[in-house]
Design an enzyme around this catalytic site. Structure first.
Site, PDB file in Angstrom:
ATOM      1  N   SER A 101      -9.782  -0.211   7.011  1.00  0.00           N
ATOM      2  CA  SER A 101      -9.204  -0.097   5.663  1.00  0.00           C
ATOM      3  C   SER A 101      -8.553  -1.365   5.125  1.00  0.00           C
ATOM      4  O   SER A 101      -8.225  -1.443   3.946  1.00  0.00           O
ATOM      5  CB  SER A 101      -8.189   1.040   5.619  1.00  0.00           C
ATOM      6  OG  SER A 101      -8.855   2.278   5.720  1.00  0.00           O
TER       7      SER A 101
ATOM      8  N   SER B 153      -9.781   2.249   2.876  1.00  0.00           N
ATOM      9  CA  SER B 153      -8.910   2.961   1.970  1.00  0.00           C
ATOM     10  C   SER B 153      -7.997   2.056   1.157  1.00  0.00           C
ATOM     11  O   SER B 153      -7.499   2.449   0.111  1.00  0.00           O
ATOM     12  CB  SER B 153      -8.042   3.929   2.768  1.00  0.00           C
ATOM     13  OG  SER B 153      -7.146   3.215   3.619  1.00  0.00           O
TER      14      SER B 153
ATOM     15  N   LYS C 211       0.845  -1.201   0.000  1.00  0.00           N
ATOM     16  CA  LYS C 211       0.000   0.000   0.000  1.00  0.00           C
ATOM     17  C   LYS C 211       0.879   1.248   0.000  1.00  0.00           C
ATOM     18  O   LYS C 211       1.905   1.301   0.692  1.00  0.00           O
ATOM     19  CB  LYS C 211      -0.896  -0.023   1.244  1.00  0.00           C
ATOM     20  CG  LYS C 211      -2.006   1.030   1.241  1.00  0.00           C
ATOM     21  CD  LYS C 211      -2.877   0.889   2.501  1.00  0.00           C
ATOM     22  CE  LYS C 211      -3.992   1.920   2.544  1.00  0.00           C
ATOM     23  NZ  LYS C 211      -4.790   1.819   3.787  1.00  0.00           N
TER      24      LYS C 211
END
Lengths: 501, 511
Positions: B179, B155, B80
């Protein structure tokens, strides 16, 4: 922008006739830890800009702080030496505000949970003891340093561009805040100065900081307010920053008393604000207005765990404390055989530690005091500096005295040695050699000079022959003049008297 | 070679160990897959083919000399974009960090490299991890591989989509309020949020420091556990990291995979079911509960009354911390610098203002404003202070519940993946996606989301979340693996096998 126009200032006496000053002092001390407060970067002063930096002290995205345990230890020792209570559990907090020299745009500090609180320090001023109450001592990190290039004032306004050095960012700081100090009246400037001086000595004795005011490792902010004399009230205060020498602390307090009194007397209220002290002109000027509008939005630092020193650890640290200042002063006075007045003058001149070190370097206490309080104090005064900051070390002074004791120079020549030391001409011995200052001790040369003086001043010689020994001074003067002062006056006198009586 | 991308990380590790394949071969296979489908999915913000292949070659050399660095040595991974990667751009999905290349690795990334996992690239995310759909990325949304018109969650939509689209066997995510888990639920993948402090946050660009936690994004529970053991454990660079041995999560996952949960006490959280949950989500959840009962678990209903305040609490604490964290993005040292228009010689403050205005998206600005307000003097006690008190109550609810049960269970997200743009103009509707996941972040407890099936009404994936007490991460792996085994048996294969084939349309020259 800077308002350098002279403000109206009442004389100190007039100001005190109408008003009572209340002091408050905030001192920032840079600790002398090897590494920074929250990372492993070095802390040395004077390195190339931005060489002592890493992701943590540059506040790079993702970097996280780790508390320097040595800094916590120093903070606790400072707290204990100031007779504070030590928090059994406290946290760091973020103080949020934007400034380019602050990498994260928040300062990691402590807010309502300081590591040390509720202490005191007794300060000696002109033989009187004033107890200064300590509100708190807390840990925080220093900011970077901005350099504004291209402007006339060195300030951000008008500068062509600004450079930031983050070497200082993250250096551990202890902020020591006093409670308000009321009732000092005309002693206010001296109390302020004595507090900072004594705090400096204490920190030095603790070994936690270099306490070099000129390098910024000890910085003082002076809070001052006035209230109508005898009212017992608290007025609106100003916070004067940039007060970076002991002498300036005294002068800044004195100036603010006069300035605020002038305003109040003409019915103008004091604005709560930050003011800047100008060493050169001896005045303060308005900085940013510090009202309730300033909101640092403190909250506990979520990247750090609480600091919870155990009782055992605190007790251990208590055992490492140096002798308390009062007891130390009494002991030194006893050891040195100084009168109360001599000791008071020594302390007042900020020379106690210097005398102590000079004695340790081999000089007699009286001789050490003589040089520091006369010769050095005079020169410091001329330069507007502190004796400690002249650049002459206790070792130098002890060596100069040793040269006098050995008869190689006299007091008059010693003064010239100090000139040489201040001019950076090397060690005392190097200055003596370089300037050719050694006294003429060759009996033949001295005797010849005495004979010439007698021949040139027959009337004086006759007086001495008639028993007026006091007249010898004139002949000694003539000999000294001829030899450029490089003679031992006692020896010359002995020769004169031997030849004429 | 497509077949390689379909395998689990555990299977790939075995294939590498047996010499059936090489790291270069399977890293290339995944790079090819990315080239095939990522134009449609947009899971990646940056692909590092060169770096990944170099790492793969080094891995193969280690294997050849019989000194692999770890079980997963040579298995590629996607990271990420909120984790700092030395030499690789790290944008956090924000314009303000466009082009920023960190000079250092996050601890998690350093551990991945040390364990020999080639890093394929950086995955898309909502800007600074603020969002539940990846639509708040400054670089465009990620698309759900199950339906490209739908959101992949957020997210960490990029990491979940990359794994769901077989672009990577493994990915790293971060979970501040869901997330990792919510994207897992809506993409039919597995996502684990470890105990707070279980995985180092050093180098994780903070959204909300007291809530953030990095964790695995995978296709199976065992893979998550394997990755968890690579990245987890104490880190002296993170003061909040737990200084004790990691729970034995791989062993727990293997134990759970037997499908036997005898003696396990499971609580279904009253406040996290029923009203507000899509019928298909609730139905698959109820079936999962029944499966666990069949597997020998004792299931009871448990009430956590303060959970209904968790969302409001979260939206005070998170913005407060975020408003402070994001203050450093001021154009002075790195990142975007915008010179304001119409100002002759702009001051530092002018440049800061213009850069932050241009560099931050609307959701980020919204939360900075909320957080600044919540911390302001005069409001602190009423908002931030109060929120911290409720946070304590949420923790107490967990503590009380865990006196009665070993783990708690709820649907991971209230709905299946919604359409791109559907909730973009309604922040509160967007926030509600994290209703069930937020309590775990407030209390710092571990959680995992595993696929529970497809909702009848729309045929899209649903997820079940397992929560355990702090440092008992092994329990979520055990129960998660059991549920996975039982459901996979029922489906006769992994859920992702039912996902539509993505057309390798835009591969172009590399085809």
């Amino acid at each position: 922008m800077t308002t350098r126009t002279a403000e109206k200032v009442l004389s100190f006496e007039e100001a005190l006739a109408g008003f009572d000053p209340t002091l408050g002092l905030e001192v920032h001390v840079e600790l002398n830890t090897v590494s920074k407060m929250f990372c492993g970067c070095a802390t040395g002063f004077g390195a190339e800009p931005n060489t002592h930096v890493c992701p943590v002290c540059l506040g790079l995205p993702g970097a996280m702080p780790v508390v320097n345990e040595k800094a916590v230890e120093s903070a606790i020792r400072i707290g204990l030496a100031l007779n504070c209570r030590i928090a059994s559990w406290c946290r760091f907090a973020r103080k949020n505000y934007f400034y380019p020299d602050m990498p994260k745009n928040f300062q990691t500090s402590q807010y309502d949970e300081p590591i040390a609180f509720d202490g005191w320090m007794d300060v000696e001023v002109e033989g009187e003891t004033v107890r200064v109450e300590i509100e708190r001592a807390h840990m925080e990190e220093d900011t970077g340093k901005s350099l504004h290039v291209g402007g006339a004032t060195g300030r951000i306004h008008g500068a062509d561009h600004s450079l930031v050095d983050y070497n200082r960012a993250g250096i551990p700081l202890i902020e020591i805040v006093t409670k308000t100090i009321p009732g000092t009246r005309d002693k206010a400037p001296l109390v302020a100065k004595a507090y900072v001086a004594q705090l400096r000595d204490l920190l030095l004795a603790l070994g936690v900081s270099d306490v070099r005011m000129e390098q910024g490792s000890l910085r003082c902010d002076v809070n001052l307010s006035l209230a109508p004399a005898g009212s017992g009230q608290l007025g609106t205060r100003t916070e004067t920053k940039n007060v970076n020498s002991l002498r300036s602390v005294e002068r800044a307090v004195r100036y603010e008393i006069g300035r605020q009194a002038a305003l109040l007397q003409s019915g103008v209220p004091i604005v709560q604000e930050t003011r800047h002290w100008h060493e050169d002109t001896g005045v303060t000027t308005s900085g940013r207005e510090k009202s309730d509008a300033e909101d640092y939005r403190y909250f506990p630092e979520p990247d750090l765990v609480p600091v919870a020193p155990s009782t055992e650890w605190v007790d251990e640290l208590r055992a490492t404390l140096p002798e308390p200042p009062r007891e130390r002063r009494a002991r030194l006075q006893r050891e040195w055989g100084f009168s109360d007045l001599e000791m008071r003058d020594t302390v007042g001149a900020g020379a106690m530690v210097l005398v102590e070190e000079t004695v340790a370097a081999g000089a007699a206490p009286a001789a050490a005091r003589k040089w520091w309080l006369s010769e050095m104090a005079r020169r410091a005064n001329e330069r507007g500096a502190e004796v400690a900051d002249l650049g002459v070390t206790p070792t130098d002074v002890a060596r100069v005295q040793a040269l006098v004791d050995e008869g190689r120079i006299n007091d008059q020549l010693a003064r010239q040695v100090f000139d040489g030391l201040l001019a950076g001409e090397g060690t005392p011995d190097e200055v003596v050699a370089g300037r050719g200052l050694a006294v003429v001790s060759d009996e033949g040369a001295l005797s010849a000079a005495v004979d010439r003086a007698i021949a040139d001043n027959p009337a004086v010689a006759d007086k001495i022959r008639d028993g007026k020994v006091a007249a010898a001074g004139a002949l000694i003067g003539a000999v000294m003049k001829e030899l450029g002062g490089k003679a031992d006056a006692g020896q010359v006198r002995g020769l004169i008297l031997a030849k004429l009586t | 070679m497509t077949e390689l991308t379909r395998r689990t990380a555990a299977e790939l590790a075995e294939a590498l160990a047996s010499g059936e394949t090489t790291s270069v071969e399977l890293t290339q296979a995944h790079l090819d897959r990315i080239a095939d489908v990522d134009a449609a999915v947009h899971a990646f913000l940056h692909v590092d083919a060169e770096g990944a292949l170099a790492a793969a070659r080094a891995s193969d050399e280690r294997r050849a000399s019989g000194t692999p660095a770890s079980t997963l040595d040579g298995v590629p991974i996607a990271v990420k974009d909120v984790l700092a990667t030395r030499g690789l751009p790290t944008t956090c999905g924000s314009r303000i960090l466009e082009g920023w290349v960190p000079p250092y690795d996050a601890t998690v990334v350093a551990r991945l490299r040390a364990a020999g996992l080639p890093i394929l690239g950086k995955t898309n995310m909502d800007e600074f991890a603020m969002g539940s759909s990846t639509e708040h990325s400054a670089y465009g949304p990620t698309h759900n591989p199950w339906d490209l018109d739908r959101i992949p969650g957020g997210s960490g939509g990029g990491s979940a989509a990359a794994v769901a689209a077989f672009e990577a066997p493994l990915a790293m995510g971060t979970d501040t309020g869901g997330s990792i888990r919510q994207p897992a639920a809506v993409t039919g993948t597995v996502g684990a949020k470890p105990t707070y402090g279980g995985v180092s946050r050093y180098g994780l660009v903070a959204l909300a420091n007291s809530l953030d936690q990095a964790g695995p994004v995978t296709r199976t529970v065992l893979d998550a556990a394997l990755l968890h053991e690579v990245v987890g454990g104490h880190d002296p660079m993170d003061s909040t990291s737990i200084d004790q041995p990691l729970p034995a999560v791989v062993a727990a996952a293997r134990q759970g995979a037997t499908g036997d949960l005898s003696g396990m006490r499971i609580g279904v959280v009253t406040e996290l079911t029923g009203a507000g949950y899509q019928p298909g989500v609730q139905q698959r959840f109820d079936e999962s509960v029944q499966l666990l009962v069949d597997a020998g678990a004792e299931v009871v209903e448990v009430s956590c009354p303060t959970f209904v305040h968790a969302l409001a609490t979260y939206y005070l604490i998170l913005p407060a911390e975020a408003s402070s964290n994001l203050a450093r993005f001021d154009a002075m040292r790195y990142g975007l610098r915008v010179l304001p228009e119409g100002i002759e010689s702009p001051s530092a403050e002018d440049v800061m203002r213009a850069s932050r205005d241009r560099g931050f998206g609307d959701e980020v600005k919204r939360r900075i404003i909320l957080g600044t307000y919540a911390l302001s003097s005069g409001y602190y006690d009423a908002y931030y202070g109060q929120a911290q008190k409720v946070r304590t109550l949420v923790s107490r609810d967990f503590a009380t519940a865990f006196e009665r049960v070993d783990v708690l269970l709820s649907p991971t997200a209230p709905t299946t993946a919604f359409r791109l743009g559907e909730k973009l103009d309604d922040p509160v509707a967007m926030y509600l996606n994290d209703l069930a996941t937020i309590p775990a972040n407030l209390a710092g407890v571990p959680g995992i989301s595993v696929p529970s099936g497809l909702a009848e009404e729309d045929g899209l994936p649903t997820g079940v979340q397992v929560l355990a007490p702090a440092t008992a991460d092994d329990r979520v792996y055990r129960v998660g693996a059991a549920l996975e085994t039982l459901l996979t048996r029922r489906w006769d294969g992994p859920l992702l096998a039912r996902a539509p084939e993505l057309a390798p349309a835009l591969r172009g020259a590399t085809a």
